[in-house]
Design an enzyme around this catalytic site. Structure first.
Site, mmCIF file in Angstrom:
data_model
loop_
_atom_site.group_PDB
_atom_site.id
_atom_site.type_symbol
_atom_site.label_atom_id
_atom_site.label_comp_id
_atom_site.label_asym_id
_atom_site.label_seq_id
_atom_site.Cartn_x
_atom_site.Cartn_y
_atom_site.Cartn_z
ATOM 1 N N CYS A 1 6.949 -38.542 -13.108
ATOM 2 C CA CYS A 1 5.726 -38.979 -13.201
ATOM 3 C C CYS A 1 5.016 -39.379 -12.036
ATOM 4 C CB CYS A 1 5.366 -40.253 -14.299
ATOM 5 S SG CYS A 1 6.110 -41.639 -13.457
ATOM 6 N N TYR B 1 10.431 -33.841 -19.726
ATOM 7 C CA TYR B 1 8.946 -33.488 -19.633
ATOM 8 C C TYR B 1 8.653 -33.807 -18.118
ATOM 9 C CZ TYR B 1 8.595 -38.628 -19.661
ATOM 10 O OH TYR B 1 8.878 -39.850 -19.279
ATOM 11 N N HIS C 1 -6.005 -44.920 -1.756
ATOM 12 C CA HIS C 1 -6.655 -45.757 -2.743
ATOM 13 C C HIS C 1 -7.490 -44.757 -3.519
ATOM 14 C CE1 HIS C 1 -9.217 -48.238 -5.268
ATOM 15 N NE2 HIS C 1 -8.194 -48.619 -5.844
ATOM 16 N N SER D 1 12.153 -42.391 -16.028
ATOM 17 C CA SER D 1 11.069 -41.548 -15.616
ATOM 18 C C SER D 1 11.096 -41.685 -13.982
ATOM 19 C CB SER D 1 9.734 -41.902 -16.002
ATOM 20 O OG SER D 1 8.613 -41.292 -15.422
ATOM 21 N N MET E 1 -4.978 -6.868 9.042
ATOM 22 C CA MET E 1 -4.414 -6.121 10.175
ATOM 23 C C MET E 1 -5.164 -4.752 10.188
ATOM 24 S SD MET E 1 -0.437 -6.499 9.577
ATOM 25 C CE MET E 1 -0.570 -6.169 7.739
ATOM 26 N N LYS F 1 0.884 -1.349 -0.083
ATOM 27 C CA LYS F 1 -0.006 0.116 -0.232
ATOM 28 C C LYS F 1 0.790 1.330 -0.067
ATOM 29 C CE LYS F 1 -3.664 -0.294 2.644
ATOM 30 N NZ LYS F 1 -4.368 -0.487 4.003
ATOM 31 N N ARG G 1 -4.301 -1.371 -5.536
ATOM 32 C CA ARG G 1 -3.373 -2.661 -5.500
ATOM 33 C C ARG G 1 -4.140 -3.621 -6.437
ATOM 34 N NH1 ARG G 1 -6.557 -4.622 0.036
ATOM 35 N NH2 ARG G 1 -8.598 -4.719 -0.772
ATOM 36 N N GLY H 1 -7.781 -6.996 5.191
ATOM 37 C CA GLY H 1 -8.634 -7.362 6.313
ATOM 38 C C GLY H 1 -8.003 -7.852 7.447
ATOM 39 N N ARG I 1 -2.753 3.340 8.649
ATOM 40 C CA ARG I 1 -3.257 2.107 8.201
ATOM 41 C C ARG I 1 -1.924 1.125 7.965
ATOM 42 N NH1 ARG I 1 -7.796 2.590 4.738
ATOM 43 N NH2 ARG I 1 -8.523 5.069 4.693
#
Ligand code: PEP
Ligand code: MG
Length: 931
Positions: free
Chosen positions: A883, A903, A457, A815, A106, A24, A341, A104, A95
């Site tokens: 993976c 990948y 599972h 992998s 502080m 701010k 902001r 909200g 502030r």
């Protein structure tokens, strides 16, 4: 020694330094410096806050207080008013504002500088007694609650009493006298509660207020918020305090206050959006005391101001190149901007504004990509609860698989299937699930379990299917006999409606409205831009043709993991798999495998077709085979039950002759029915209760016991299984290569990759490679066609990492199975860790994250780096992917990019997230460092 600078005027502060000035404060400095109408003020830095919190005593340090006094003197000059001057008083707001916005969390105090004297002066000056008492009562209340810790309810109840006394509907209807009365009562309350009168000296007010804001950084609310959103000290440390000249939206009907967005944060539409209240102060809008009006109404009410707001919105966006959420006040026809902001928006608004802002030339494609956090996309890919729904949470479990679903409660997979066939939506509720429940997963909208963690599972399967799941909800007691569940004391029978939210773990009674996901055009465009940037490719973990289709839709460039065992779990296949496991001889086992072969071959072929020539990595059987059998306890129960039933049925057979003897008349009356029952029971007995049938269950029980292992995850599984039962792997290899050959013959393209799980030595790989080479020759000969394929291994055992150089002699790709590799690296059993000690470890900061969710870069990641280095020495072009479940997480993706992996492979629904994260990784590669 030069003294430390703690205080910065808005004209002077470095707006880029959010860590020092808070978000701010930095923005107030920037807005002032680009000429926007910000009231004069200054920022007290976060360093001052940290110094205060460290000094462990009350009162601001004299040096800091001096700097504040100097800045106040300048403020007095700029405003031509005096702080505490009874005739011409300067009022300020105090502030909080940290580097990361914590809305909200502080505290704020307004109208500092008012006291019994300045009140009189201000009345004289403004001629507006009502306004002045309104400002004073706000100061006393905010100061009392924030600075002195008095419960706000005490103030509110006084306020309500006076409203009642004066029959006032709302705050604005209270006149000056009523507000003055409130001020007196508030002052009395404060004295009574604290034993001291409200400080009349404005500098005492200021000092106490700054201290209160500093302290609020360590308040419970703020600490919880930081914990919830993972805000670490290197992201935000301490709060700054902004001291700003008060301007008043409550000075009459030519004054107002409001909150606005430079674009609509709900839809992303490019128009001024917001609301305002005439004759009010900012907190009234936020607190919802009066209903504000939509900003478009201001166009008629104050046309000039509306034009200024339009200009302000464009200036803000041109400067910040981001959608802004700003607060404004109109004091007697003059507009002021009090803060701005970056706007918080939902994912679809972020995406729309990204595309629009690129088209408008406001940001580049790269900036547009960077402004969207990859995880946000999850919102768009799962149905979610309607944010307008207000239902109460009934219980909470673990958020195991995201998305929300409502349906009728069912307690077993068969019932789920039957009901789904009748078109009903069901939620499968179980203590825990097993592989044989798989058809229930297909049928259900979502899964709810009372036991098991996020990798149980139920959780893993639900995630792979993209279905919502809440697991481990201990507030559920399930009675499978009476088909009833008690959830937080409320009874649910089969058919009762329940809603689960797998993104939060919340459970609701009844149906809560959900919103369907949409894969909007804008997202497709954005992801295409992302793909153009990223180097790391994104593949999917997909086990079925349906999942393959979904992966492709979401933009995966291949399948990085197809777990073949999942194909065994379907109702038609499971009995054959069980036959295979129970076989006493190789011949019997082969016979069962021969019947499984066509199923697997057909699935592989379908997947190859769907993926249209993209690489498909198929992993040979991995889990311990007893996972396909019922548990010993279940079998014992079943056998006992069958024997009891058999006895009862035999007893029933005696019923007709006994009845004839005892009561011939009754017997004659029911002869036909009795005959029918006897015949029915005979049939039941021969079909299900025959001794050989019961014996078959006993054989199964013996086998289950024989197969049972002390530690199955480290036991007879993966390649170990493939070597002890070669016929299983050879069947699977044959199915893969035949499916490929068939598809090639039909003119399709294929790139199958055969992957071996749980490998720890080159010898194991050689062994399986032997099967592959032989079967490959046979298939090519039989089909008379060349079948391309790659051979590689999972890396999920620490020894495999250490022997990477050797394994790469045979493996064309690696992998990383980081689920198992994490277990192996930590020596944590996943389920036990998540259920027993990981939450505590996280709470105490012993571990920052659950390593089964967030890749442990320092440990597992190190192993991966060593593995890659050694593997590339042997085979420089080796393809290396990941993976495990962590692979879809943006932090893991950044790391994988950094170590030049080829990948990542993740569940289909995470593919878009991973694509965006891969682009972020590339764009932010320069700032990456391994700590
Ligand atoms: C892994 O271990 O990371 C992996 C992908 O295999 P699974 O989860 O099937 O053990
Ligand atoms: Mg594994």
């Amino acid at each position: 020694m030069t003294k430390k600078e703690y205080v910065f005027a808005f004209e002077q502060g470095d707006g880029e330094n959010k860590k020092l000035l808070g978000g701010k404060g930095a923005n107030l400095c920037q807005m002032t410096q680009i000429g926007l109408p910000v009231p004069p003020g200054f920022v007290i830095s976060t360093e001052a806050c940290l110094a205060y919190l460290n000094q462990k005593k009350e009162g601001l340090a004299p040096d800091l207080m001096n700097q504040i006094r100097e800045a106040m003197a300048q403020l007095e000059e700029k405003n031509r008013k005096g702080f505490g001057d009874a005739n011409n008083p300067l009022l300020v707001s105090v502030r909080s504002g940290a580097a990361i916005s914590m809305p909200g969390m502080m505290d704020t105090i307004l109208n500092l500088g008012l006291n019994n004297e300045t009140v009189k002066g201000l009345i004289k000056q403004t001629g507006n007694e009502r306004f002045v008492y309104d400002a004073y009562r706000r100061l006393i209340q905010l100061f009392g609650s924030v600075g002195l810790g008095i419960n706000t309810d005490s103030f509110d109840s006084i306020f309500e009493d006076i409203k009642r006394k004066h029959k006032a509907k709302d705050d604005v209807s209270l006149d000056a006298a009523a507000l003055a009365e409130i001020c007196d009562l508030f002052l009395g309350l404060e004295k009574k509660e604290t034993g001291r009168p409200f400080p009349q000296d404005p500098y005492v007010q200021l000092e106490l207020a700054v201290e209160a804001v500093f302290r609020s950084w360590m308040g419970k609310r703020a600490q919880d918020y930081r914990k919830e959103f993972d805000i670490s000290p290197d992201m935000a440390n301490g709060t700054a305090v902004n001291i700003c000249t008060m301007v008043f939206g409550n000075m009459g009907d030519d004054s107002a206050t409001g909150v606005a967005f430079t674009r609509d944060p709900g839809s992303g539409e490019n128009r001024l959006y917001g609301e305002y209240l005439i004759n009010a102060q900012g907190e009234d809008v936020v607190a919802g005391i009066r209903t504000p009006r939509p900003i478009r109404a201001l166009r008629r009410q104050m046309p000039e101001i509306y034009k200024e707001l339009e200009n302000l919105r464009h200036t803000l966006e041109d400067y910040y190149r981001e959608v802004q959420d700003f607060e404004f006040t109109i004091e007697k026809g003059k507009l002021y901007c009090l803060q701005t902001r970056n706007a918080k928006m939902n994912a679809s608004a972020f995406i729309k504004t990204s595309i629009d802002m690129v088209n408008e030339g406001l940001v580049s494609e790269q900036e547009a990509i960077l402004r969207i956090q990859p995880d946000m996309l999850a919102q768009m890919l799962h149905p979610r609860l309607d944010p307008n729904a207000k239902e109460k949470i009934l219980a909470q479990g673990l958020p195991a698989s995201p998305g929300a679903a409502s349906g009728k409660v069912v307690f077993d997979a068969d019932r789920a299937e039957t009901k789904a066939k009748l078109g009903e939506k069901v939620i499968l509720v179980r203590e825990e699930t097993k592989p044989e429940d798989i058809h229930g997963f297909f049928a259900a909208q979502g899964i709810l379990t009372s036991r098991g963690g996020k990798t149980s599972h139920a959780a893993v399967v639900a995630r792979s299917m993209g279905k919502p799941c809440v697991s481990g909800c201990e507030a559920i007691e399930i009675n499978n006999l009476t088909r009833e569940a008690i959830i937080s004391g409320k009874s649910f029978r089969e058919g009762d409606l329940v809603t689960i939210d797998g993104s939060t773990g919340n459970i609701y009674a009844g149906e809560v409205a959900t919103i369907e996901p949409e894969f909007v055009e804008d997202l497709l465009v954005l992801l295409e831009w992302a793909d153009d940037i990223s180097e790391l490719k994104v593949k999917a973990n997909a086990d079925t043709p349906e999942a393959a289709a979904k992966s492709k839709k979401y933009g995966a460039v291949g399948i990085g993991l197809c777990r073949t065992e999942r194909m065994f779990n379907q109702p038609k296949r499971l009995p054959i798999v069980q036959e295979m496991i129970l076989a006493d001889t190789v011949k019997e086992r082969k016979a069962a495998l021969d019947r499984l072969l066509p199923f697997q071959r057909a699935d592989f072929k379908e997947i190859f077709k769907i993926m249209g020539g993209m690489p498909v990595t198929i992993r040979l059987l991995d889990p311990p085979i007893h996972e396909f059998l019922p548990s010993a306890e279940e079998l014992v129960d079943e056998i006992n039950h069958l024997r009891e039933l058999r006895k009862t049925v035999e007893g029933m057979a005696d019923l007709p002759p006994i009845l004839k003897l005892l009561d011939p008349e009754l017997h004659d009356k029911y002869t036909t029915h009795l005959e029918m029952i006897t015949r029915g029971l005979e049939e039941l007995k021969s079909k299900h209760l025959d001794e050989p049938l019961i014996e078959a269950r006993e054989i199964m029980l013996r086998k289950v016991r024989a197969l049972s292992e002390i530690n199955p995850m480290l036991g007879h599984r993966g390649v170990r299984l493939g070597i002890t039962y070669p016929e299983i792997y050879t069947m699977q290899i044959q199915a893969i290569l035949e499916a490929a050959a068939e598809h090639l013959k039909e003119g399709g393209q294929v790139r199958p990759e055969i992957m071996v799980p749980q490998v720890c030595t080159l010898e194991e790989l050689k062994w399986v490679h032997g099967y592959v080479a032989r079967i490959h020759r046979e298939v090519e000969k039989r089909f008379n066609i060349k079948v391309p394929f790659k051979f590689g291994t999972m890396i999920e055992v620490v020894r495999a990492c250490m022997r990477a150089g050797r394994l790469a002699e045979l493996a064309e790709f690696f992998s990383f199975g980081t689920n198992d590799l994490t277990q192996a690296t930590f020596s944590f059993s996943r389920e036990d860790a998540e259920n027993k000690f990981l939450p505590l470890y996280k709470d105490h900061g012993i571990l920052q994250h659950n390593p089964f969710e967030v890749l442990d870069i320092k440990g597992v990641g190190r192993l991966m780096m060593i593995t890659n280095e050694w593997a590339r020495k042997t085979r420089p072009t080796i393809e290396i992917g990941i993976c495990g479940e962590q692979g879809g997480h943006p932090d893991a993706i950044r790391f994988c990019h950094h170590i030049q992996m080829s990948y990542v492979s993740c569940s289909p629904l995470r593919v878009p997230i991973a694509r965006l994260a891969a682009a972020h990784a590339k764009l932010k590669e320069k700032d990456y460092s391994l700590v």
